[in-house]
Each structure stands twice: as structure tokens, then as C-alpha cells.
Design an enzyme around this catalytic site. Structure first.
Site, PDB file in Angstrom:
ATOM      1  N   SER A  58       0.812  -1.217   0.000  1.00 25.20           N
ATOM      2  CA  SER A  58       0.000   0.000   0.000  1.00 25.20           C
ATOM      3  C   SER A  58       0.843   1.265   0.000  1.00 25.20           C
ATOM      4  O   SER A  58       0.396   2.317  -0.471  1.00 25.20           O
ATOM      5  CB  SER A  58      -0.923   0.007   1.227  1.00 25.20           C
ATOM      6  OG  SER A  58      -0.162  -0.139   2.421  1.00 25.20           O
ATOM      7  N   ASP A 352      -2.415   7.840   7.979  1.00 25.96           N
ATOM      8  CA  ASP A 352      -2.759   7.233   9.263  1.00 25.96           C
ATOM      9  C   ASP A 352      -1.441   6.868   9.934  1.00 25.96           C
ATOM     10  O   ASP A 352      -0.373   7.264   9.472  1.00 25.96           O
ATOM     11  CB  ASP A 352      -3.699   6.023   9.098  1.00 25.96           C
ATOM     12  CG  ASP A 352      -3.128   4.964   8.168  1.00 25.96           C
ATOM     13  OD1 ASP A 352      -1.901   4.706   8.225  1.00 25.96           O
ATOM     14  OD2 ASP A 352      -3.896   4.374   7.384  1.00 25.96           O
ATOM     15  N   HIS A 355       0.901   4.878   7.253  1.00 19.59           N
ATOM     16  CA  HIS A 355       1.070   5.233   5.839  1.00 19.59           C
ATOM     17  C   HIS A 355       1.471   6.701   5.697  1.00 19.59           C
ATOM     18  O   HIS A 355       0.797   7.577   6.238  1.00 19.59           O
ATOM     19  CB  HIS A 355      -0.230   4.993   5.058  1.00 19.59           C
ATOM     20  CG  HIS A 355      -0.625   3.558   4.983  1.00 19.59           C
ATOM     21  ND1 HIS A 355      -1.373   2.950   5.967  1.00 19.59           N
ATOM     22  CD2 HIS A 355      -0.350   2.605   4.049  1.00 19.59           C
ATOM     23  CE1 HIS A 355      -1.566   1.678   5.636  1.00 19.59           C
ATOM     24  NE2 HIS A 355      -0.953   1.447   4.485  1.00 19.59           N
TER      25      HIS A 355
END
Length: 641
Positions: A58, A352, A355
Site C-alpha cells: 500500500s 494514518d 502510511h
């Protein structure tokens, strides 16, 4: 009649320093080191933007709905990654239920891995193994090793197989009432259930090609159960446990056989699954297992093994409140040639907690650029061949050598005046003199040929009373360049071989490599001293030649109005040639007095300078001229009656 003597006069004072060279010397108002020390930038970079590929999750996934805030890389770099949010190479290898299953594949000479965090203690994957860290470490290590020897790699997510009829797909309560996709668990339904059933015999085939990807070697997980004792497995009287993989010749290549190997001897009623990583060639393999259970390989990673390449592994950890492992770090550190990028601070995300970490963004920002050198110490894109501290291996490209600043030779700069010839002129270069960067940026052994310095000095300049000609000096530079190119090639090959052998526990090899690099640095510094002397001589000769041209032009313009009584000196009758006449002869009225010589065109300002001795009367000439790698920027006139 009043006759005056006008000369091109030496104009050196105490602000000038003397620089000696082969074939000529120079006075200069300034000096600078031939190269400055460079400092590597921390983090990852690549040698060639067109030949690298990344594998990620991600944090490099453009399709993530929170991109780019969720990413640790730029949009440009994200385009180079094969990524999917929630994915990892190991998740795709084993396929635990409920996890992302992404087809990782791609080609590149340099492979950057920034993944792994999605299979960590936080994921809480069980399936007969509560702690997968040691398997992950072994898996990542094999991935990095094989990736460094291949151009292309791909997950093979469906192996051809033959399963015995009596075995059916099994499930496990500690694996979300399902099981891994690889290995697949097969069980025997035996009637009555207290009987053991028959030995399992199954086959799988590793292909030579998967889609467009050639497979010369496969990474296969050989999984088996570990029982603490025979009694734990043998509750039904089924004898000893075994699960063994054989190649086509019948040779054992993996597995466990408790018929010949002891049990752990621990106390426990539940088996643990172990998975060893095997590097296997394409072909047909058989699996034999004791009754009741069969763990069948269903997937592999395939590698073409076509070329050696570079591998960078980036530390992949969670932010606060999530438990991480450091298998990626340990795997890279134990793999020769693997460069590890590590954070110094806890992961703190922007999108967050997990990330968009600013420190990691800085460490990976170098992936946007091409570096001249990449190493464990960082990356360098400056052209200087020297750095203050030794760059830690592994390192690739044209890497600078450790040197002390005071050991780097200095070259003249600012206003330059030759010490012989027609005496004087000065030059203020507007660009770097010669292509020294291109000449010696190899960072390797250099040596003086048997002929010594004289081997580089091939001619003499009679009209200036000795020394080398501009042409011979250029031949000398060409010879030095050729010597360096040859030595660059042979030395870099030797260093690459050492790179292949270096691991972090081989201190002796590290020490040897450091000694070799120190010798390379000392040899290069010595060669730079030779180049500096040639450079000084070459500039001096070029300046002297420009003075001859200037004096010749003045004589031609003067005609019968001035008589040249010696090189650079004229007698003028002040009554016949007044001030305007003298201005015409010596100031040139904004016309070019010297023919241009390619290749360097530079706008210059030729004028008197307050640093100079002599008369306050000076010539002011502004004109675009070109003199190889130098430009004139000032002369002065001394008048005597």
C-alpha cells in the site's frame, strides 16, 4: 620628436601564487582543489531509471484511495512499483485465507523491495504456526539472492499436480476453517477412522515458462509437520511420520522423515508446520507422505537467472501499536550484495499511523533520480571522485574513494599569467577548464607507465624556448585517459567480485576491500598530481601562444607607425601617432584582435585590473573570443620615454 616605448608588461604582485607545471608555469590570483569531497545522501537510489523495478504494497500503491498521502514514494516512483494494498511476496507465496493474493511479477536489472509488513506478528496468521518470522526470514533471503541473479521474476500461482485419489482437500480450525493455498493440505478419509490408510504419492511439475516469464530456477516451499514424539502422531498406530520431496531421479530434495530422523522430544499434542525454502530447477517432482496427511506444493516463484543485478530491500515495519518483525532487515544483511534501507525513527504516518512517513519519503526520494554510485552508506550523484569517509559495501557504480581534503591537488584559478614567452596576459575562466570530470571519474587504480612522465610529453615548442606543444599535451591527456579507462575496467571487475563475496560477518574480506580502496585512492591522488602539472603547463603554453597572436596583431595594425623592437615591445613616435592613433593600435575599437579557436566560446572582458603593477593606463577590450579552454581577461601597458 618624442618616442615612447610601449610593452606588454608582466603584472604580478604579492597576491599571485606560483604554480609549476610540465612545460610551463603560471601565476594565479586564486587556486581551487581539483575536486571537492562529496557526502553521500542517505537512502535508496538507482543507477539507471530505465532498468529498475520495485515490488511493494500500500505504501507504493497508486490505486490506494488515499494516494498520495498513503505513499512513501512519489508518483514517478510509484509507477515503477508492482504493488497492491495489503499484499506481500510471502502472502502471495502461501495464500493464507482472507489475505490479499497479488500476482507479483516483473523485470529489471535493479530490484527494489519495499514490502513484507503485511505478514508480520500483527497479522496473527496461525495455520499450525503461530510465529512465522523465521520462515519469513528464510523466504526473503532466498528471494533477494535469486533476484540478484535474475532479470525477471514471477509468482507461479498454479503448479500442475497429480493428487492420490484417496486424498481430499482439508481444512484447519486454526486457519480460519480453511487452509493455505500453498501448501495445500490433503487428508485421507479412512473407514473405519481408527485405521491409518495408505502412504500418499503425489506429483507436481515446475514449468520452464510461466506466461511470458522464463523459469530457470524456482523457489519452492517444502512444508511438513513437526511432531514432538512418535506417540503424538501415532495415536492410531500409523507408525512414523514422513513427508519427503524427490526429484525425477529419486534423490531427496526436501522434507522430513521421522523414520530416520528423531522427533523433537518436547511435550505437546499439536504439531507445528515448518516450511523450508528450496531452489529447484524445472521438472517433475514427487511427494511421498505417511498416511492421513499430505502437504502439497501448489505455488512457486520463478527466476530466469539471466543476469546479475542489484537488490535493495527497504525496512518494512508498522507504526505505533502494531507489532512488527525485522525479517526483511536480517534477510538483506545476510544476503551478499543486498543494500538495506533502514529508518532511524519510529514509523509515523501522515494518512494514518502506518502510511505516509516523512523520514521514509526522504530515504526513498533518491529513487526519482539516477545516481553515479549507490552503496550501503547512501547514494552519490556528484562527479567528484572523493568522499570524506569510506562508503560501506555493497556499492555499485562509479563510487568515490575516501580521501583527506588536504591531499587533493590544487589547480590555479582566477587571473592566470604565464611566467615565460611574451610575458603576460591574464584569464578569468567562465567555465571549467578541460573535461577533467570525464577524464578521471572512474575511481580506480591509476599508474605511471614505464616511460614515466616523459611518455606523456611527446613534443617541444621551439619558438617559446622549450616545453610541450598544445598538441602534445592533448595527446598526453588522451593517453592518461586511455590508461585510466583500461585500469577502470579491470579494477571494477575485481571490486565487483569482492562485492559478490562480502557479507556482514566476513570481516577479513571487508578489511581487504578497505585496503584496496585506500590504495586506489592514493594512486588516483598521485595521478591527479600529474594531470595538474600537465594542465598548468598546457594553460601556460596556450596563454603564451595567445600573446604571440596578440603581439602579431598589434604589429600588423601599427604598420609603419610602431616598430617592434622585441617580443611584446614597440617604439612609437608620439608626434606622428597621437593618442587616438595609439588607441587604434592597442585598443582595437571593439574589434576582435585574435582569431577564434574552437570549441569554447566565452564572453570576456579584457581590461586593466587594480591588482596589476605598472602604468595606470590600460587597454580596455570587450569582445567574444575563444582560445581552446582559456580566455583572456586583461593586459596592461608600461610606457617609457
Amino acid at each position: 620628436a618624442e618616442k615612447i616605448k610601449i610593452c606588454l608588461q608582466k603584472q604580478v604582485n604579492s597576491s599571485f601564487s606560483l604554480h609549476n607545471g610540465f612545460g610551463g608555469n603560471l601565476y594565479a590570483t586564486e587556486e581551487k582543489r581539483m575536486f571537492e569531497l562529496v557526502k553521500p545522501k542517505a537512502g535508496a537510489s538507482v543507477l539507471n531509471q530505465s532498468t529498475w523495478i520495485g515490488f511493494g504494497d500500500s505504501r507504493t500503491d497508486k490505486s490506494n484511495p488515499n494516494f498520495p498521502r498513503s505513499a512513501d514514494v512519489s508518483v514517478k516512483t510509484a509507477n515503477k512499483f508492482r504493488s497492491l494494498t495489503g499484499g506481500s511476496l510471502m502472502l502471495s507465496m502461501f495464500g493464507p485465507p482472507g489475505k490479499v493474493d497479488y500476482l507479483y511479477q516483473g523485470c529489471g536489472k535493479h530490484k527494489v523491495f519495499y514490502e513484507g509488513v503485511n505478514w508480520s506478528p500483527h497479522a496473527a496468521i496461525d495455520c499450525y504456526r503461530k510465529n512465522w518470522t523465521d520462515i519469513k526470514l528464510n523466504f526473503q533471503k532466498n528471494i533477494y539472492e535469486l533476484a540478484s541473479q535474475s532479470h525477471c521474476m514471477s509468482l507461479v500461482n498454479a503448479l500442475d499436480k497429480t493428487i492420490p485419489l484417496q486424498a481430499t482437500a482439508g481444512v484447519a480450525g486454526n486457519c480460519n476453517n480453511s487452509f493455505l493455498k500453498n501448501p495445500a493440505l490433503y487428508t485421507q478419509e479412512v473407514t473405519p477412522p481408527e485405521k491409518c490408510g495408505k502412504e500418499n504419492l503425489a506429483f507436481f511439475t515446475l514449468p520452464t515458462q510461466f506466461g511470458t516469464y522464463e523459469c530457470k530456477l524456482h523457489l519452492v516451499a517444502s512444508c511438513y509437520f513437526i511432531y514432538d514424539s512418535k506417540e503424538v502422531y501415532n495415536k492410531r498406530g500409523c507408525d512414523n511420520y514422513f513427508q519427503v520431496i524427490y526429484d525425477s531421479s529419486g534423490k531427496v530434495v526436501g522434507g522430513l522423515d521421522n523414520r530416520v530422523s528423531p522427533y523433537t522430544g518436547n511435550t505437546g499434542d499439536t504439531p507445528t508446520m515448518q516450511c523450508d525454502m528450496l531452489q529447484l530447477k524445472p521438472g517433475r517432482y514427487s511427494v511421498r507422505s505417511s498416511p492421513r496427511f499430505l502437504l502439497m506444493p501448489e505455488r512457486s516463484y520463478c527466476f530466469d537467472m539471466k543476469e546479475k543485478g542489484l537488490v535493495t530491500a527497504v525496512q518494512s515495519i508498522w507504526g505505533k501499536d502494531r507489532k512488527s518483525d525485522y525479517a526483511v532487515d536480517q534477510a538483506c544483511l545476510s544476503t551478499p550484495g543486498c543494500m538495506l534501507i533502514q529508518k532511524q525513527k519510529p514509523y509515523t504516518g501522515e494518512a494514518d499511523d502506518h502510511h505516509g512517513d516523512q523520514e521514509m519519503r526522504e530515504l526513498l526520494s533518491g529513487l526519482d533520480y539516477e545516481a553515479r554510485c549507490i552503496s550501503q552508506s547512501g547514494w552519490v550523484n556528484e562527479t567528484s571522485p572523493f568522499t570524506e569517509e569510506y562508503l560501506l559495501p555493497p556499492k555499485f557504480g562509479r563510487c568515490p574513494l575516501a580521501a583527506k581534503e588536504e591531499s587533493i591537488p590544487k589547480i590555479p584559478d582566477g587571473l592566470l599569467i604565464p611566467t615565460s614567452g611574451t610575458d603576460t596576459t591574464v584569464t578569468k575562466p567562465k567555465s571549467r577548464i578541460f573535461g577533467i570530470d570525464d577524464l578521471i571519474i572512474g575511481l580506480l587504480f591509476v599508474a605511471i607507465v614505464e616511460a614515466g612522465i616523459g611518455g606523456y610529453l611527446l613534443g617541444s615548442r621551439k619558438e617559446s624556448g622549450g616545453g610541450v606543444t598544445k598538441e602534445s599535451a592533448e595527446k598526453g591527456f588522451e593517453k592518461i585517459g586511455n590508461d585510466i579507462q583500461i585500469l577502470r575496467s579491470s579494477t571494477n571487475i575485481a571490486i565487483e567480485k569482492l562485492n559478490d563475496r562480502i557479507t556482514h560477518d566476513e570481516q577479513a574480506i571487508r578489511d581487504l576491500t578497505l585496503e584496496i580502496e585506500n590504495a586506489r585512492s592514493e594512486a588516483l591522488l598521485g595521478e591527479l598530481g600529474i594531470i595538474r602539472a600537465l594542465l598548468v603547463g598546457n594553460i601556460s603554453i596556450g596563454l603564451q601562444e595567445s600573446l604571440w597572436e596578440l603581439a602579431s596583431e598589434i604589429t600588423n595594425r601599427a604598420g609603419d607607425l610602431a616598430v617592434e623592437i622585441s617580443p611584446g615591445c614597440w617604439i612609437i613616435d608620439n608626434n606622428i601617432c597621437d593618442q587616438s592613433c595609439q588607441n587604434f593600435i592597442f585598443k582595437f575599437n571593439e574589434t576582435a584582435p585574435v582569431p577564434t579557436i574552437p570549441p569554447l566560446d566565452t564572453k570576456i572582458d579584457l581590461q586593466s585590473d587594480p591588482f596589476y603593477w605598472g602604468s595606470s593606463l590600460g587597454l580596455a577590450i570587450t569582445t567574444p573570443i575563444s582560445l581552446a579552454a582559456l580566455v583572456i581577461s586583461g593586459i596592461a601597458i608600461c610606457r617609457t620615454k
